[in-house]
Every structure is written in C-alpha cells, then in structure tokens.
Design an enzyme around this catalytic site. Structure first.
Site, PDB file in Angstrom:
ATOM      1  N   ASP A 259      39.652  34.404  46.431  1.00  0.00           N
ATOM      2  CA  ASP A 259      40.037  34.768  45.089  1.00  0.00           C
ATOM      3  C   ASP A 259      41.211  33.875  44.284  1.00  0.00           C
ATOM      4  OD1 ASP A 259      41.745  36.638  46.336  1.00  0.00           O
ATOM      5  OD2 ASP A 259      41.483  38.307  44.943  1.00  0.00           O
TER       6      ASP A 259
ATOM      7  N   ASP B 162      40.730  42.731  43.336  1.00  0.00           N
ATOM      8  CA  ASP B 162      40.583  44.009  43.541  1.00  0.00           C
ATOM      9  C   ASP B 162      40.784  44.940  42.189  1.00  0.00           C
ATOM     10  OD1 ASP B 162      40.782  43.201  46.238  1.00  0.00           O
ATOM     11  OD2 ASP B 162      42.656  43.984  46.465  1.00  0.00           O
TER      12      ASP B 162
END
Ligand code: GLA
Length: 379
Positions: free
Chosen positions: A29, A164
């Site tokens: 990410d 997340d």
C-alpha cells in the site's frame, strides 16, 4: 476513571468499526501498489454522547477497564499508546474543523490486539466516524479514512499505508476490495469461496518490533526508489518500476534494499493475478499465490517470525488448505488460511497441539467473515 454512564442519555450515537483481513498484497500500500482486503466480523463498538461542556471529554475502554480525560484545548500525545489513536484522530479533526465540543465515549472491542487484523484502524476510524455523526461534521468516508491514517503517522508514529483504514471504513459484506493505493480507485470483488472458509491462526506473538521495523522497510523502499530515480526520473514509487528496471540497479543497491524492492514488485503482480483467480473461481491458483507471498515476506522482506513460518509450513501438509500466509505488518499476529469447511475443526485441533508442543504457547483460531465497514447502528 470509572465507566461512563449512558443510562437514560438521549442522542447517543452507536458505531461499530471492524478489523480487517487482507487476502493478498502485503506491504504494497505505501508503495502505491494494490491490496485485496476486507473488513471482518470482529469489531469495536462505541457509544458517544455530547456532555454540554466546551472542551472536556472522557473516553473509557471496557476491555482495559480504564479511561482518560481529554481537554480539547490541549491535545498532546500520551504515554499510553492506545490513547494516542484517539488523541491523534482528534488532533487531525481539529485541523479540519472547530465544531467538536465536549463528549463522552465508551468502547468495547472483540478484536484481538496486536494480531495483525488492525484493531488500530478500527479504533481510529470508529472515533472519526462517531464524532462525524455526533457533531454533524459532514466529512466524507474518504476524509475519515485519510485523517485516521494521518493520526497514526503523527501521534502513534507508525508510517502506515492506507489499506487498514480504507478496509475498515469502505468494506461491503461478502466482498473484498481491490484497491489501487496510488489513485484510491477501487472495485468490490465478490468473495464466493464455498465450500472453503477463511481461518485465522493467531500466534499470540505481539509484534513489539513491528512499528520500528515497519518504518525501516518503508525507508528501504524509498532508498531503492531514490537510486532508480537517478536514471528514471519519472519514477515516484515502486509501482512505476518493473523487474527489468530494478535488475539494472542491483549492483548499485545494498543487497537488502534490492531484496525489499524485488518483493514489492513481485507482490504487485501477484495481487492482480489473485483477483483474476478469484473472479474465475480458480482457488488453487489463489492459494499458490498466497504461499508465494509468504515466501517473499519471509525471505526477501524479512517481516515474518518462526511462529508464523511454522504455521504456514504446517498448513502446507494439508491438501484441504489451499493457501496460507502471514498477514499484516508482520513479526507476529495471524496467518490467513483458505481451508475446506469440513476440515476446520480437525485441523484446528491438530495445529493447536503442534503449535503448543513447539512453542509452549497457545494458538487462538477463528473464522473471518467478510463484512460491512464502519457504520452507525442506531439513528
Ligand atoms: C500494516 C499497515 C498497512 C499495511 C500492512 C502491510 O497493517 O497498517 O498499511 O502496510 O501493515 O501490508
């Protein structure tokens, strides 16, 4: 501090904010790559109410049986790390609006802490979502995601990516999210894997190294990019780098930096292959990719630990398990396993015993159901 009483209170806002799993796409990410996460049926439940003061707030955790007071006029980092997730969110909200006033909040979590299913994002996003509702701040979900990520950078000190928080807020029941972390474009992909299930095995190793080593990995990737950029000036992240390009610089990079970059570039491709496999119901292909990811995280990115490696090796012996790997930041936490539903019980018994025999530690296991993101559950 005593537990805050909500009995008879009006205008209470109740929020549920979930933890997440990630099928594949680890440590990609913050390298602008792809991830494939979803929220699960483990969550934190919050109650919020205004308390009519200008600046005085209190937050109480039923899990810790402890709470703390906050003065909105002086938000500063605390020595208690869990408080920083909440203080950090308040700090970021205050940069965007001055409409927050005194409030009380009680929370209770069934997400195991430090297990790699991001209780931290659930906490940040739940607080941001709840205050957005309570004070009608008008933030979009994207703003909630991004300010929660900044809270973790600025108050907790982990330079996490966006996966997340994005998964915690944006998930849709029965789906995983294919998220492009560069553009934040995303696609919901149905996760229909019956008769298989997603089983998490929690090592119960808490990842104390995780935050410092996590930030180090991020720096190592940046070092790699800086070297590649000397020739390819258009490169801004490992997303823009192919395996061929990276090879050109092998002799000019510290070997560890080369390994880290190799892993990220390979993982970027694996996620896209995994999505195709999931869409075409080729679960064996998906499973093999998960095992490959684990090897990369263990050997090239070096964020695994003996307990995680043991569990993945153990899973490999069972043909009813089609894929397994460590999940999340690493150095502890859970493995994610795709297992035939008929074998969950017997495998759980076998692996728990083997794990205890080897490490004298208890294993905790649970099934994870792809679930809805952060939501208000009352009106
Ligand atoms: C942690 C971070 C995420 C991501 C994962 C590894 O969970 O918070 O942003 O980088 O590790 O994939």
């Amino acid at each position: 501090m005593k537990e805050i009483d909500f009995i008879g209170s009006e205008n209470v806002v109740i929020i549920e904010s979930p933890g997440r799993i990630n099928i594949i796409g680890e440590h990609t990410d913050y390298n602008n790559g792809f991830v494939l996460p979803t929220a699960i049926d483990k969550k934190i439940r919050f109650k919020f109410k205004k308390n009519d003061s200008l600046n005085n707030c209190s937050v109480y955790s039923k899990n810790f049986e402890a709470g703390f007071a906050i003065n909105l006029a002086h938000i500063e980092p605390s020595e208690n790390q869990w408080e920083n997730y909440i203080l950090g969110v308040l700090h970021e909200i205050q940069k965007l609006t001055d409409r927050v006033r005194g409030f009380d909040c009680v929370l209770k979590s069934d997400i195991p802490i430090g297990s790699g299913i991001s209780s931290s994002a659930a906490l940040e996003c739940g607080v941001a979502f709840g205050l957005n509702e309570l004070f009608e701040l008008g933030f979009s979900k994207k703003t909630i995601v991004e300010l929660s990520q900044r809270a973790e950078h600025n108050f907790v000190g982990t330079k996490c990516g966006i996966m997340d928080q994005f998964a915690s807020v944006m998930s849709k029941k029965g789906h995983v999210i294919l998220l492009d972390c560069r553009s934040l474009e995303y696609e919901y992909v149905p996760i229909k894997i019956e008769p298989y299930k997603i089983l998490l095995l929690n090592t119960n190793v808490t990842h104390s190294l995780a935050s410092s080593e996590y930030n180090n990995r991020r720096k190592e990737c940046e070092t790699g990019i800086a070297i590649i950029k000397q020739k390819y000036t258009e490169v801004n992240s490992l997303r823009d780098v192919s395996e061929g390009m990276l090879k050109e610089f092998q002799a000019f990079m510290p070997p560890k930096v080369f390994d880290r970059c190799t892993y990220v570039i390979e993982e970027k491709t694996r996620v896209l292959k995994a999505v195709e496999a999931l869409k075409n119901n080729q679960l064996n292909v998906l499973g093999d990719l998960m095992y490959e990811t684990h090897n990369g995280l263990r050997d090239l990115y070096e964020v695994s630990c003996p307990e995680l490696d043991f569990l993945v090796d153990f899973s490999k012996k069972y043909k009813e398990i089609i894929g397994a790997r460590m999940m999340g930041g690493g150095f502890g936490g859970c493995t994610i396993n795709i297992i035939h539903s008929e074998n969950v019980e017997s495998f759980t018994l076998d692996v728990s015993k083997a794990y205890f025999d080897k490490f004298s530690k208890n294993l905790t296991t649970f099934e994870a159901m792809p679930s809805e993101g952060t939501k208000r559950i009352n009106n």
